[in-house]
Enzyme design. Sequence first.
Site, mmCIF file in Angstrom:
data_model
loop_
_atom_site.group_PDB
_atom_site.id
_atom_site.type_symbol
_atom_site.label_atom_id
_atom_site.label_comp_id
_atom_site.label_asym_id
_atom_site.label_seq_id
_atom_site.Cartn_x
_atom_site.Cartn_y
_atom_site.Cartn_z
ATOM 1 C CB SER A 188 -0.821 -0.073 1.249
ATOM 2 O OG SER A 188 -1.529 1.128 1.388
ATOM 3 C CD GLU B 138 -2.763 5.236 3.996
ATOM 4 O OE1 GLU B 138 -2.072 5.552 5.113
ATOM 5 O OE2 GLU B 138 -3.510 5.954 3.585
ATOM 6 C CE1 TYR C 56 -4.623 -1.605 5.020
ATOM 7 C CE2 TYR C 56 -3.362 -0.100 4.405
ATOM 8 C CZ TYR C 56 -3.966 -0.865 4.231
ATOM 9 O OH TYR C 56 -4.245 -1.440 2.845
#
Length: 317
Positions: free
Chosen positions: A125, A127, A149
């Site tokens: 990801s 992120e 996460y």
Amino acid sequence: MKTALISGISGQDGAYLADLLLKQGYSVYGTSRDAQMSSFSNLSRLGIRDKIKLESMILTDFRSVLQTLTKIQPDEVYNLAGQSSVGLSFEQPVETLESMAIGTLNLLEAIRFTGAKIKLYNASSSECFGDTKGLPADENTPFRPRSPYAVAKATAFWEVANYREAYGLFACSGILFNHESPLRPERFVTQKIVKAAIDIAAGKQDKLYLGDISIQRDWGWALEYVEAMYLMLQQQEPDDYVIATGETYALESFIEIAFSCVGLDWKTCVKSDSNLLRPTDIAVGRGNPSKAEEKLGWKAQYKMPDVVRMMIEARHS
């Protein structure tokens, strides 16, 4: 006929990937913790529920993973499972880390242990990059995760890189930026906005409450992003790729387009709620997908304004 195994097949990406692989002539298996109890509603929505062979597999249980791989003997494994919400990860940090870090490690170790010639795709990801100060992130940008996460995704990414280098596994990570579709659950802000715009226009809802709408993201179309996953496992050599549109927009722009699609001025409908702010967030998400275009021949055709309109149209149809 190639055989593919998709963990996390019930999610947005898993369902679209399954559909793509079926069209490519694959025999497709999908897993969940309890395949007999799971609804697999997204597979039903796409009309492919009866074309998928479903198995129970607990990714955090090595024995379960080993048994499943031995039984199915897949050519390709797509690891899309794990807790998928950044916001929820602040409330469930342990489950988030275990589902991704332990789950990915079990898949890698099972492939290494059996010596099977399995190609592995791992869902990473954007992120992981954290706050890049507005600079576009590519495959060489350092990870500075800012949520449980992102920490979990970064851990899984380095596990994949380690097994690729240490044991010669064909293992890739796709570092995907935000990608949306009608299959997104309503806990995701994009689907929350789309649903609210339609419901407010229909008189079913009064206001939409959101957190920080100044954040900027690179939003793409999920159906295109699963094509990139497939392409990564068709290459001669395993590698990691950033998958993005290369265009960044503020969440406010997403809101504006969604409400204009239903003939409303968003400023009269959207209210700020400080309770919806995350402990830490990323101000600007910006991706550089040039490597994917050069090596995979992949380039996003749909940008954020297209994505919003297609999500609105899907809810109207």
